[in-house]
Structures are given as structure tokens and as C-alpha cells.
Scaffold this motif. Structure first.
Motif, mmCIF file in Angstrom:
data_model
loop_
_atom_site.group_PDB
_atom_site.id
_atom_site.type_symbol
_atom_site.label_atom_id
_atom_site.label_comp_id
_atom_site.label_asym_id
_atom_site.label_seq_id
_atom_site.Cartn_x
_atom_site.Cartn_y
_atom_site.Cartn_z
ATOM 1 N N ILE A 389 0.854 -1.189 0.000
ATOM 2 C CA ILE A 389 0.000 0.000 0.000
ATOM 3 C C ILE A 389 0.891 1.240 0.000
ATOM 4 C CG2 ILE A 389 -1.778 1.289 1.238
ATOM 5 C CD1 ILE A 389 -2.894 -1.297 0.342
ATOM 6 N N VAL A 390 0.533 2.232 -0.823
ATOM 7 C CA VAL A 390 1.281 3.489 -0.860
ATOM 8 C C VAL A 390 0.908 4.347 0.344
ATOM 9 C CG1 VAL A 390 1.629 5.654 -2.120
ATOM 10 C CG2 VAL A 390 1.558 3.481 -3.359
ATOM 11 N N GLY A 391 1.925 4.791 1.080
ATOM 12 C CA GLY A 391 1.710 5.629 2.242
ATOM 13 C C GLY A 391 1.766 7.107 1.917
ATOM 14 N N LEU A 392 1.731 7.933 2.943
ATOM 15 C CA LEU A 392 1.758 9.382 2.750
ATOM 16 C C LEU A 392 3.103 9.875 2.250
ATOM 17 C CD1 LEU A 392 -0.243 10.543 5.907
ATOM 18 C CD2 LEU A 392 -1.045 10.361 3.551
ATOM 19 N N ASP A 393 4.129 9.024 2.313
ATOM 20 C CA ASP A 393 5.446 9.386 1.789
ATOM 21 C C ASP A 393 5.586 9.056 0.314
ATOM 22 O OD1 ASP A 393 5.376 6.660 2.084
ATOM 23 O OD2 ASP A 393 7.298 6.494 3.133
ATOM 24 N N GLY A 394 4.533 8.523 -0.304
ATOM 25 C CA GLY A 394 4.568 8.184 -1.722
ATOM 26 C C GLY A 394 5.240 6.867 -2.022
ATOM 27 N N ALA A 395 5.672 6.140 -0.992
ATOM 28 C CA ALA A 395 6.352 4.862 -1.175
ATOM 29 C C ALA A 395 5.419 3.705 -0.845
ATOM 30 C CB ALA A 395 7.598 4.799 -0.288
ATOM 31 N N TYR A 396 5.694 2.557 -1.471
ATOM 32 C CA TYR A 396 4.947 1.348 -1.140
ATOM 33 C C TYR A 396 5.455 0.774 0.176
ATOM 34 C CZ TYR A 396 2.537 0.957 -5.634
ATOM 35 O OH TYR A 396 1.726 1.174 -6.706
ATOM 36 N N HIS A 397 4.504 0.332 1.011
ATOM 37 C CA HIS A 397 4.847 -0.292 2.282
ATOM 38 C C HIS A 397 4.259 -1.698 2.303
ATOM 39 C CE1 HIS A 397 6.329 3.466 4.160
ATOM 40 N NE2 HIS A 397 5.463 4.015 3.312
ATOM 41 N N THR A 398 5.058 -2.645 2.763
ATOM 42 C CA THR A 398 4.653 -4.047 2.758
ATOM 43 C C THR A 398 4.713 -4.620 4.164
ATOM 44 O OG1 THR A 398 6.914 -4.755 2.265
ATOM 45 C CG2 THR A 398 5.451 -4.385 0.399
ATOM 46 N N MET A 399 3.971 -5.696 4.362
ATOM 47 C CA MET A 399 3.925 -6.353 5.664
ATOM 48 C C MET A 399 5.292 -6.958 6.008
ATOM 49 S SD MET A 399 0.284 -8.388 5.484
ATOM 50 C CE MET A 399 0.938 -9.522 4.257
ATOM 51 N N GLY A 400 5.489 -7.190 7.294
ATOM 52 C CA GLY A 400 6.702 -7.886 7.702
ATOM 53 C C GLY A 400 7.530 -7.171 8.737
ATOM 54 N N GLY A 401 7.107 -5.996 9.174
ATOM 55 C CA GLY A 401 7.865 -5.264 10.182
ATOM 56 C C GLY A 401 7.061 -4.104 10.726
ATOM 57 N N ALA A 402 7.730 -3.278 11.522
ATOM 58 C CA ALA A 402 7.064 -2.137 12.146
ATOM 59 C C ALA A 402 6.616 -1.112 11.116
ATOM 60 C CB ALA A 402 7.994 -1.485 13.165
ATOM 61 N N ASP A 403 7.347 -0.980 10.026
ATOM 62 C CA ASP A 403 7.095 0.081 9.045
ATOM 63 C C ASP A 403 5.662 0.057 8.521
ATOM 64 O OD1 ASP A 403 8.192 2.107 6.910
ATOM 65 O OD2 ASP A 403 7.201 0.524 5.744
ATOM 66 N N PHE A 404 5.147 -1.127 8.220
ATOM 67 C CA PHE A 404 3.802 -1.225 7.647
ATOM 68 C C PHE A 404 2.756 -0.699 8.639
ATOM 69 C CE2 PHE A 404 -0.059 -3.587 6.308
ATOM 70 C CZ PHE A 404 -0.104 -3.183 4.982
ATOM 71 N N HIS A 405 2.865 -1.097 9.893
ATOM 72 C CA HIS A 405 1.933 -0.614 10.912
ATOM 73 C C HIS A 405 2.031 0.901 11.078
ATOM 74 C CE1 HIS A 405 0.804 -4.632 12.007
ATOM 75 N NE2 HIS A 405 2.026 -4.962 12.373
ATOM 76 N N ILE A 406 3.242 1.439 11.047
ATOM 77 C CA ILE A 406 3.430 2.883 11.220
ATOM 78 C C ILE A 406 2.791 3.640 10.066
ATOM 79 C CG2 ILE A 406 5.143 4.739 11.304
ATOM 80 C CD1 ILE A 406 7.061 2.663 12.621
ATOM 81 N N ALA A 407 3.122 3.252 8.839
ATOM 82 C CA ALA A 407 2.641 3.985 7.673
ATOM 83 C C ALA A 407 1.124 3.889 7.526
ATOM 84 C CB ALA A 407 3.334 3.461 6.419
ATOM 85 N N MET A 408 0.565 2.694 7.733
ATOM 86 C CA MET A 408 -0.876 2.527 7.575
ATOM 87 C C MET A 408 -1.641 3.310 8.643
ATOM 88 S SD MET A 408 -1.236 0.719 4.846
ATOM 89 C CE MET A 408 0.202 1.683 4.330
ATOM 90 N N THR A 409 -1.157 3.286 9.877
ATOM 91 C CA THR A 409 -1.861 3.968 10.964
ATOM 92 C C THR A 409 -1.694 5.477 10.864
ATOM 93 O OG1 THR A 409 -1.393 2.017 12.317
ATOM 94 C CG2 THR A 409 -2.205 3.974 13.454
ATOM 95 N N ASP A 410 -0.543 5.920 10.410
ATOM 96 C CA ASP A 410 -0.307 7.358 10.241
ATOM 97 C C ASP A 410 -1.308 7.969 9.265
ATOM 98 O OD1 ASP A 410 1.207 9.799 10.634
ATOM 99 O OD2 ASP A 410 2.071 9.457 8.647
#
Length: 510
Positions: A389-410
């Protein structure tokens, strides 16, 4: 949420006092079309209003437009069962596609919230006085072209203004889990009395419809053949009340993977209200969790504005939930558990798109969340079983670590443009309305990560630390609500890793 052993795809009491409606209506002339205003709730700093359009003529009304002024200092809030445009203090409501026709002797209504003490003045209906006497828009044949579909009208006032937290409802940071109450799912049955005290919200999985489009929701305990240790219904009810006495919230969750719910008609909407209320009353529950998955929600072609949905299945769901909320009052708990496909994907794609061809389910939860945000207790999106899923930073974020939860919730805490349109932004939710969902174990869903990564994400969202390469656009969120998991049963199966790790962690947050 899947019921198989290996993967989960998931993703009150009545108030004692009822306010009498305060009517503000001009005298109606005989054989006229009228619009009558009623203030159905008033909490001091604001109120809930309703207009009822009544056709007193012998011919069908084919469309209606109600316009009025609000005095200076009073502002319009959310609204339902109509489309609205505003110019200064003048607000104009027009019918939806499904409630424009009003047969002779019938009526329809729409509602709205307002902030301030003023009430409507200078009301017109189709350009004439709301009290009647003008020229209504009637069917040229004098016969109805459709049947009216008035929405159930809330009559119970909230005890706190909509859009504000209800104190004492939940701990500041809550642990939320789903309990397999009607099936075992390979993880084993867990009796309600044996659910550990750390769980603050317990969602009973699942209430399911008799057919996809009936709206008639049924719930029963797991059959003995599947769950030999299932308690009796009396024991189940007693355990629920014991949990509630401890301050826990027990909800009926509607849907799941198998429970496709499509409220395509007003009859299905009304059946949903009646049957869900019956479940809540029978088991003494605190509210409702909406876990619509699969093809329960999708947007019709041309339904492109999340603020003003026109798809009947979505409009009817919003109306049904509003009615349930009004019936049970301010302490009614409403949660939702959509998948990222139905929420955050709306940042890129919304419905079938301006030229068609996109998946019409893309972002389809957004109009539901937006319309019910004043009533929403917690939104806990399933951050699992998700594609990139593309986040607010314009980058794709994928499952598997903290990053996905941060970007999706943000995205929920900061708001985001819908379908990439900077002029069409889904507004941020309150911090206390936002949690995120994670699988409790490797058997519970794709996207499982260990406790350390989940807590890293929460520390980033709450404190602004351990954010990695992603900078939250929402800043710090000290009132972030907490964590949801599928499921309590799977967590027990794996030795309570989720509960033992995250309950004390959440309690220790500032």
C-alpha cells in the motif's frame, strides 16, 4: 476473518431519559407538500435535527429540495439521507436517488447535526414555503414512480456531544481481541468466563446473515459437536455480565470472511437494525463491531465522493448504524475492522474510478467511516493479509515489520487525499479512535510479526521514537487507542504471546 486453522482473512443499556422532540413547523395548508423540522436531541453546545417531507397531495412528489438558514454562530455538522450544499449560512438539502419519490400521503426524512444554539429559519421546500402553499414537483401522471424509503429516526439524545470521547468508556490504551464464540476454527473453543482480564474489548465472532442480502443477522454459540466444552447460554450470558461489571466491553461482530452482508434495500436495512438489536438485548452486549469483508461493501459506478455516497448498500449501512447508536445512547460502543484494501488503498484508488475498470471495493469503507466518525469508538484496520500500500510518503509499504503498521496507521491519524486528489482529503480521525490490528500468531494471518516490531510501531506513533526511515505526518499521538488481534483463541493456542507482551506494554504507556 478466516475460520481455517492456518490463515485468518479478517480481516447498554438503554438510556433512561428520552428527550421529547421539539417541533418547529409552520401551519400546513390543505393538500400541500410540507417540510417539518424537529430537534430530536439537544446537548447544550449542539443538537440533532430532522426534517420530514410529507406529501399531502393526490399526486406523487418526484424530487425535493429543502433549504434553510442557520443563525450566525450555529454551524452545520454531519448529515444523512440527503445531499447538501452550503453558501454561507444557507444550507440546501436535496433527495438521494432512493428517497426522492414520495407517494401521496407518505413522507420521507433526512437528518443532520449542528453546533450552536440556533435553529433553522427561512425554510423553503422546492422554492416555496416549508409550511405548504407552493407548487410541488409532482409526477406528471399523478402516480408514484417508486416507493418511499424513510430512514428510522433516532429519538434518544446522546449524553455527550457527538465527536467527543465518552469518559470512562475504555482505558486510555486498550487491548482488543476477537473470540471465536460460534465456531472453533482449529484453535479450540474458549469459554467467555475463561477470557483473561487483560482484554478490554471482546468481539464475539460472528453474527452472520441468513442470506447475503437479507440483513437478518443471527448469532448462536458454537455447537457441542464442534466445541465439546461450550458453556450453556445462561453461563455465557452470566460471564458477559461479569466482564462488563469489570469494565470490559463485549460486542457482537458482524460479518467475517463467511458473513457477506449487503444491505441493498431498505427492507434489509430495517431487518439489520431489528436483528442486531435483538442479539444485543438477548446477550446484554455493549455494542457492535463491523467486520464486513469480501463483497459486502463496494461502490456503484459513478459513486465517487466519499462524503456523499449514493450506493444503497453503503447508505443503508450508515443509516442502520445511526439508528442503533440512537437507540442505545452515548455508551454504545462502535468498532470497525476493515482490511487495508477497503481503507488505505483508497489513497490510490477509489471505487471503479472516473473511467471504470478499477475494483469497486477499493476504499469502500471510507464513506462508512466518515459518516459515522462522530459515533465511532475505535477503528482497528487489519494490518495483515494485505498487499503493498502506498503511504503518505509516496512509497509502497509491505507487511513484515514495524514500518507497515506505522505507515498505515499514520494515514488515519493524519488524513489522506482520496484517489490522489489533494482537494479531496479524508479527514484525520481522533487519536483515541485509532488502533491497529495484528495477527496474534503465525496461524492467525499473513503479516505476523513478533511483539518487538509491534511495540516499535506503537512507540513511533505515540512517542515519535523508533520510526526508522518513515516520518509520521501526524506527529506524536499520545492518545492512540491500542492494539487489536485476531484472535484471543489463537493467542491462547500459542501460549498468550500477544496478551503477555502487549497488555503490560500498553498499560505502561503515558
Amino acid at each position: 476473518m478466516k475460520r481455517s486453522r492456518s490463515i485468518a482473512l479478517t480481516l447498554i443499556p438503554l438510556l433512561a431519559a428520552v428527550a421529547s422532540a421539539v417541533l418547529f413547523a409552520l401551519p400546513a395548508s390543505a393538500a400541500a407538500v410540507t417540510a417539518t423540522f424537529a430537534k430530536t436531541s439537544d446537548w447544550g453546545s449542539g443538537w440533532e435535527g430532522k426534517y420530514t417531507i410529507t406529501n399531502g397531495t393526490g399526486a406523487a412528489l418526484t424530487s425535493w429540495t429543502v433549504a434553510f438558514d442557520l443563525p450566525a454562530g450555529t454551524t452545520m455538522g454531519s448529515y444523512w439521507d440527503a445531499l447538501m450544499t452550503s453558501s454561507g449560512q444557507r444550507h440546501t438539502f436535496t433527495n438521494r436517488s432512493w428517497n426522492g419519490t414520495v407517494a401521496p400521503g407518505a413522507s420521507v426524512s433526512f437528518g443532520f447535526l449542528a453546533n450552536g444554539a440556533g435553529t433553522p429559519v427561512n425554510c423553503t421546500l422546492n422554492g416555496a414555503s416549508c409550511g405548504g402553499g407552493g407548487t410541488p414537483t409532482l409526477s406528471p401522471t399523478g402516480s408514484p414512480t417508486g416507493s418511499p424509503s424513510p430512514s428510522p429516526t433516532p429519538s434518544v439524545p446522546p449524553t455527550t456531544p457527538p465527536g467527543t470521547p465518552n469518559p470512562g468508556m475504555l482505558p486510555k490504551h486498550a487491548l482488543i481481541g476477537y473470540l471465536h464464540a460460534s465456531f472453533a476454527n482449529g484453535s479450540g473453543y474458549l469459554r467467555m468466563a475463561d477470557v483473561p482480564a487483560e482484554w478490554d474489548i471482546i468481539n464475539l465472532a460472528f453474527g452472520e446473515p441468513t442470506t447475503a442480502t437479507s440483513g437478518d443477522i443471527r448469532f448462536s454459540l458454537c455447537p457441542v459437536a464442534e466445541c465439546p466444552n461450550v458453556e450453556t447460554e445462561a453461563e455465557f450470558k452470566a460471564a458477559i455480565q461479569a466482564k462488563r461489571a469489570q469494565g470490559k466491553k463485549v460486542l457482537i461482530s458482524i460479518g467475517g470472511q463467511n458473513g457477506q452482508v449487503q444491505l441493498t434495500t431498505t427492507a434489509a436495512r430495517d431487518a439489520f437494525v431489528t436483528s442486531v438489536a435483538a442479539i444485543i438485548d438477548r446477550y446484554g452486549l455493549d455494542g457492535l463491531d463491523i467486520d464486513f469483508e469480501g463483497h459486502s461493501l463496494s461502490l456503484n459506478t459513478g459513486d465517487t465522493d466519499f462524503r456523499n455516497p449514493t450506493t444503497p448498500a453503503i447508505v443503508n449501512l450508515i443509516s442502520a448504524v445511526r439508528t442503533l447508536k440512537a437507540r442505545y445512547g452515548a455508551n454504545f460502543v462502535l468498532t470497525m475492522a476493515p482490511e487495508t484494501f477497503f481503507v488505505q488503498l483508497g489513497h490510490q484508488y477509489y471505487g471503479s474510478g472516473p473511467w471504470g475498470g478499477q475494483d469497486p471495493r477499493s476504499g469502500a469503507y471510507l464513506p462508512v467511516i466518515h459518516a459515522l466518525r462522530d459515533h465511532l469508538t475505535v477503528l482497528h484496520v487489519q494490518d495483515y493479509n494485505s498487499g503493498p500500500i502506498v503511504g503518505l510518503d509516496g512509497a509502497y509499504h509491505t507487511m513484515g515489520g514495524a514500518d507497515f503498521h506505522i505507515a498505515m496507521t499514520d494515514m488515519l491519524l493524519a488524513g489522506f487525499p482520496v484517489a490522489g486528489n489533494a482537494a479531496n482529503v479524508f479527514p484525520a480521525l481522533r487519536e483515541d479512535q485509532v488502533a491497529f490490528g495484528a495477527p496474534s500468531s503465525v496461524s492467525a494471518g499473513n503479516g505476523y510479526v513478533g511483539p518487538a516490531a509491534i511495540q516499535e510501531a506503537v512507540n513511533c506513533l505515540v512517542k515519535g521514537v523508533s520510526c526508522g526511515s518513515y516520518t509520521p505526518r501526524s506527529g506524536t499521538n499520545p492518545n492512540f487507542r491500542g492494539l487489536m488481534t485476531w484472535s484471543i483463541n489463537w493467542d491462547r493456542y500459542y501460549g498468550w504471546e500477544f496478551r503477555n507482551s502487549h497488555a503490560p506494554f500498553l498499560r505502561a504507556l503515558p
